[in-house]
Design a protein around this motif. Structure first.
Motif, PDB file in Angstrom:
ATOM      1  N   LEU A  13      12.265 -92.892 -20.140  1.00 20.17           N
ATOM      2  CA  LEU A  13      13.255 -93.866 -19.666  1.00 20.17           C
ATOM      3  C   LEU A  13      12.724 -95.289 -19.814  1.00 20.17           C
ATOM      4  CD1 LEU A  13      15.941 -94.514 -18.214  1.00 20.17           C
ATOM      5  CD2 LEU A  13      14.714 -94.235 -16.035  1.00 20.17           C
ATOM      6  N   ILE A  14      13.505 -96.149 -20.422  1.00 18.53           N
ATOM      7  CA  ILE A  14      13.114 -97.546 -20.619  1.00 18.53           C
ATOM      8  C   ILE A  14      13.278 -98.323 -19.326  1.00 18.53           C
ATOM      9  CG2 ILE A  14      13.734 -99.697 -21.795  1.00 18.53           C
ATOM     10  CD1 ILE A  14      14.583 -97.984 -24.201  1.00 18.53           C
ATOM     11  N   ASP A  15      12.259 -99.047 -18.951  1.00 20.26           N
ATOM     12  CA  ASP A  15      12.314 -99.973 -17.821  1.00 20.26           C
ATOM     13  C   ASP A  15      12.506-101.370 -18.401  1.00 20.26           C
ATOM     14  OD1 ASP A  15      12.005-101.586 -15.637  1.00 20.26           O
ATOM     15  OD2 ASP A  15       9.961-100.931 -15.142  1.00 20.26           O
ATOM     16  N   TRP A  16      13.707-101.893 -18.300  1.00 21.63           N
ATOM     17  CA  TRP A  16      14.013-103.189 -18.912  1.00 21.63           C
ATOM     18  C   TRP A  16      13.312-104.350 -18.227  1.00 21.63           C
ATOM     19  CZ3 TRP A  16      15.894-102.935 -23.575  1.00 21.63           C
ATOM     20  CH2 TRP A  16      16.662-101.835 -23.953  1.00 21.63           C
ATOM     21  N   ASN A  17      12.700-104.098 -17.081  1.00 23.47           N
ATOM     22  CA  ASN A  17      11.917-105.149 -16.414  1.00 23.47           C
ATOM     23  C   ASN A  17      10.568-105.371 -17.097  1.00 23.47           C
ATOM     24  OD1 ASN A  17      13.541-105.960 -13.974  1.00 23.47           O
ATOM     25  ND2 ASN A  17      13.438-103.745 -13.638  1.00 23.47           N
ATOM     26  N   GLN A  18      10.184-104.448 -17.974  1.00 24.67           N
ATOM     27  CA  GLN A  18       8.942-104.603 -18.728  1.00 24.67           C
ATOM     28  C   GLN A  18       9.129-105.669 -19.811  1.00 24.67           C
ATOM     29  OE1 GLN A  18       5.868-102.919 -18.234  1.00 24.67           O
ATOM     30  NE2 GLN A  18       6.913-102.477 -16.303  1.00 24.67           N
ATOM     31  N   PRO A  19       8.026-106.258 -20.310  1.00 27.97           N
ATOM     32  CA  PRO A  19       8.140-107.234 -21.399  1.00 27.97           C
ATOM     33  C   PRO A  19       8.745-106.599 -22.649  1.00 27.97           C
ATOM     34  CG  PRO A  19       5.964-107.343 -20.372  1.00 27.97           C
ATOM     35  CD  PRO A  19       6.630-106.121 -19.825  1.00 27.97           C
TER      36      PRO A  19
ATOM     37  N   ALA B 159      17.512-108.145 -16.133  1.00 24.57           N
ATOM     38  CA  ALA B 159      16.893-107.290 -17.147  1.00 24.57           C
ATOM     39  C   ALA B 159      17.809-106.107 -17.464  1.00 24.57           C
ATOM     40  CB  ALA B 159      15.541-106.791 -16.665  1.00 24.57           C
ATOM     41  N   GLY B 160      17.977-105.818 -18.763  1.00 28.32           N
ATOM     42  CA  GLY B 160      18.860-104.742 -19.204  1.00 28.32           C
ATOM     43  C   GLY B 160      20.242-105.213 -19.596  1.00 28.32           C
ATOM     44  N   THR B 161      20.524-106.517 -19.423  1.00 31.38           N
ATOM     45  CA  THR B 161      21.833-107.061 -19.773  1.00 31.38           C
ATOM     46  C   THR B 161      21.933-107.315 -21.274  1.00 31.38           C
ATOM     47  OG1 THR B 161      22.026-108.145 -17.620  1.00 31.38           O
ATOM     48  CG2 THR B 161      23.458-108.955 -19.376  1.00 31.38           C
ATOM     49  N   VAL B 162      23.017-106.868 -21.884  1.00 30.67           N
ATOM     50  CA  VAL B 162      23.276-107.167 -23.289  1.00 30.67           C
ATOM     51  C   VAL B 162      23.648-108.639 -23.390  1.00 30.67           C
ATOM     52  CG1 VAL B 162      24.753-106.712 -25.284  1.00 30.67           C
ATOM     53  CG2 VAL B 162      23.991-104.810 -23.825  1.00 30.67           C
ATOM     54  N   VAL B 163      22.880-109.402 -24.148  1.00 24.79           N
ATOM     55  CA  VAL B 163      23.078-110.847 -24.260  1.00 24.79           C
ATOM     56  C   VAL B 163      23.969-111.188 -25.442  1.00 24.79           C
ATOM     57  CG1 VAL B 163      21.889-113.049 -24.685  1.00 24.79           C
ATOM     58  CG2 VAL B 163      20.874-111.339 -23.142  1.00 24.79           C
ATOM     59  N   ALA B 164      23.765-110.486 -26.568  1.00 24.42           N
ATOM     60  CA  ALA B 164      24.539-110.790 -27.765  1.00 24.42           C
ATOM     61  C   ALA B 164      24.581-109.576 -28.680  1.00 24.42           C
ATOM     62  CB  ALA B 164      23.924-111.979 -28.504  1.00 24.42           C
ATOM     63  N   VAL B 165      25.602-109.551 -29.545  1.00 21.96           N
ATOM     64  CA  VAL B 165      25.767-108.504 -30.543  1.00 21.96           C
ATOM     65  C   VAL B 165      25.949-109.171 -31.901  1.00 21.96           C
ATOM     66  CG1 VAL B 165      27.232-106.619 -31.335  1.00 21.96           C
ATOM     67  CG2 VAL B 165      26.800-106.914 -28.901  1.00 21.96           C
ATOM     68  N   SER B 166      25.234-108.697 -32.907  1.00 21.48           N
ATOM     69  CA  SER B 166      25.323-109.293 -34.239  1.00 21.48           C
ATOM     70  C   SER B 166      25.030-108.245 -35.297  1.00 21.48           C
ATOM     71  CB  SER B 166      24.335-110.451 -34.362  1.00 21.48           C
ATOM     72  OG  SER B 166      22.998-109.954 -34.353  1.00 21.48           O
ATOM     73  N   GLU B 167      25.037-108.679 -36.572  1.00 21.95           N
ATOM     74  CA  GLU B 167      24.671-107.778 -37.665  1.00 21.95           C
ATOM     75  C   GLU B 167      23.266-107.205 -37.460  1.00 21.95           C
ATOM     76  OE1 GLU B 167      26.340-106.780 -40.319  1.00 21.95           O
ATOM     77  OE2 GLU B 167      28.179-107.892 -39.879  1.00 21.95           O
ATOM     78  N   ALA B 168      22.396-108.017 -36.809  1.00 21.17           N
ATOM     79  CA  ALA B 168      21.002-107.605 -36.607  1.00 21.17           C
ATOM     80  C   ALA B 168      20.868-106.498 -35.570  1.00 21.17           C
ATOM     81  CB  ALA B 168      20.154-108.801 -36.196  1.00 21.17           C
ATOM     82  N   GLY B 169      21.834-106.401 -34.662  1.00 21.65           N
ATOM     83  CA  GLY B 169      21.757-105.373 -33.636  1.00 21.65           C
ATOM     84  C   GLY B 169      22.235-105.847 -32.285  1.00 21.65           C
ATOM     85  N   VAL B 170      21.749-105.201 -31.242  1.00 15.39           N
ATOM     86  CA  VAL B 170      22.147-105.496 -29.859  1.00 15.39           C
ATOM     87  C   VAL B 170      20.979-106.161 -29.152  1.00 15.39           C
ATOM     88  CG1 VAL B 170      22.922-104.505 -27.678  1.00 15.39           C
ATOM     89  CG2 VAL B 170      23.722-103.522 -29.848  1.00 15.39           C
TER      90      VAL B 170
ATOM     91  N   PRO C 278      28.577-107.973 -24.795  1.00 11.38           N
ATOM     92  CA  PRO C 278      27.752-108.869 -23.983  1.00 11.38           C
ATOM     93  C   PRO C 278      28.153-108.794 -22.514  1.00 11.38           C
ATOM     94  CG  PRO C 278      28.371-109.956 -26.011  1.00 11.38           C
ATOM     95  CD  PRO C 278      29.138-108.676 -25.973  1.00 11.38           C
ATOM     96  N   GLY C 279      27.160-108.772 -21.645  1.00 11.72           N
ATOM     97  CA  GLY C 279      27.411-108.630 -20.221  1.00 11.72           C
ATOM     98  C   GLY C 279      27.227-107.213 -19.728  1.00 11.72           C
ATOM     99  N   THR C 280      27.259-106.224 -20.640  1.00 12.64           N
ATOM    100  CA  THR C 280      26.975-104.841 -20.271  1.00 12.64           C
ATOM    101  C   THR C 280      25.547-104.725 -19.781  1.00 12.64           C
ATOM    102  OG1 THR C 280      28.509-103.998 -21.952  1.00 12.64           O
ATOM    103  CG2 THR C 280      26.841-102.477 -21.124  1.00 12.64           C
ATOM    104  N   VAL C 281      25.333-103.974 -18.720  1.00 10.66           N
ATOM    105  CA  VAL C 281      23.995-103.792 -18.176  1.00 10.66           C
ATOM    106  C   VAL C 281      23.544-102.366 -18.436  1.00 10.66           C
ATOM    107  CG1 VAL C 281      22.527-103.881 -16.130  1.00 10.66           C
ATOM    108  CG2 VAL C 281      24.371-105.531 -16.393  1.00 10.66           C
ATOM    109  N   LEU C 282      22.411-102.237 -19.125  1.00 11.59           N
ATOM    110  CA  LEU C 282      21.822-100.938 -19.403  1.00 11.59           C
ATOM    111  C   LEU C 282      20.858-100.590 -18.275  1.00 11.59           C
ATOM    112  CD1 LEU C 282      21.071-101.473 -23.195  1.00 11.59           C
ATOM    113  CD2 LEU C 282      23.089-100.383 -22.180  1.00 11.59           C
TER     114      LEU C 282
END
Length: 315
Positions: A210-216, A264-275, A310-314
């Motif tokens: 499980l990913i801990d988004w609070n990690q660097p 932490a875990g919030t989707v900031v942007a979506v682009s061709e490069a990814g999420v 954007p704004g979705t929280v993982l």
């Protein structure tokens, strides 16, 4: 020279082939029992068993090698030397005492670092620049035996545990080829391990996946590639498991400087490069993911379908 080889996954096959090419007499192979594989649960032989049968070598597949009948079957082969590589069971003293030249193990780390069952995973997850292979005499402890030889193998930014598995498999086989003449001649200068420097690498637990988004961001990037291709890192999205298979390496400069930070875990942007996702330190771009019940796919393409905004929280 009578040799018994013990191994199970594809990692061990090149080492078995080295023994076959070296001129020693491989009198038997010990590997794990056949297991069900895939969605249809088809009973499948291990890669080592398949290689052994291709070369007409007798195969033993004890459920537990410690059982008296398994030890006796092994003793009946009268090996002078036992060579193991990712076999998957701990050898008892009764087994270790059988061959007059001892038992050696091809271990995928630079001992005493990463003793245990998942040395490749931890080397990648910890962001190590170098790992390697150690050939050692086997003892009753967990990877505690005296070291015979070793070779270093660099870990590149593009590497995953899967690619390092392949690299270390070949490196281990080559090291065995170089070390074997000394072993057979009895001219080995083994070196004791420094137990004070020992680091352990137990099998990966479900909690570690499980990913801990609070990690660097850098730590998460290392975790994702360290758990690729098995068992895979994951996060929670809409109450379901969302596997994360690859990410772009984060910039060394903190991209969060001078901007409003989100949880932490919030989707900031979506682009061709990814999420792009906020972490405890910096931004991380997911490039490949796998929603529950679907195949792995390009993260940017998936998100552009409107399913991850954007704004979705993982979690």
């Amino acid at each position: 020279m009578r040799v018994v080889f013990m191994g199970t996954p594809e990692f061990a096959v090149p080492s078995l082939l080295v023994l076959l090419e070296s001129g020693v007499q491989v009198v038997g192979v010990v590997t794990q029992p056949d297991r069900p594989v895939g969605r249809k649960r088809i009973l499948t032989p291990t890669p080592v068993k398949a290689a052994a049968e291709k070369h007409g070598i007798p195969v033993l597949q004890p459920e537990r090698l410690r059982r008296p009948e398994s030890v006796e079957a092994l003793r009946a082969l009268q090996p002078d030397l036992i060579v193991t590589a990712a076999y998957g069971q701990i050898l008892s003293k009764a087994v270790l005492d059988i061959p007059k030249l001892g038992c050696i193990n091809i271990h995928a780390s630079l001992l005493p670092q990463y003793r245990g069952g998942a040395p490749i995973h931890y080397a990648v997850m910890n962001g190590d620049a170098v790992t390697g292979v150690t050939i050692m005499y086997m003892a009753e402890g967990l990877d505690t035996g005296d070291m015979i030889s070793h070779v270093e193998v660099p870990i590149e930014d593009t590497d995953t545990t899967g690619s390092m598995f392949d690299k270390l498999s070949i490196a281990g086989a080559q090291l065995l080829k170089e070390t074997l003449p000394e072993l057979l001649a009895g001219d080995v200068q083994a070196v004791a391990q420094n137990d004070a420097e020992a680091v352990y690498s137990p099998n990966i637990s479900r909690e570690q996946e499980l990913i801990d988004w609070n990690q660097p961001a850098l730590s998460i990037w290392n975790k994702v590639r360290g758990l690729n291709p098995r068992p895979g890192a994951y996060t929670i999205w809409n109450g379901d498991v969302l596997k994360i298979w690859s990410c772009a390496k984060p910039d060394s400069i903190d991209a969060s400087a001078g901007r409003a930070r989100r949880a932490a875990g919030t989707v900031v942007a979506v682009s061709e490069a990814g999420v792009q996702v906020e972490t405890g330190e910096g931004l991380l771009t997911i490039t490949e993911l796998q929603p529950a019940g679907k195949k792995a796919m390009d993260a940017g393409q998936f998100a552009r379908g409107g399913q991850l905004t954007p704004g979705t929280v993982l979690g």
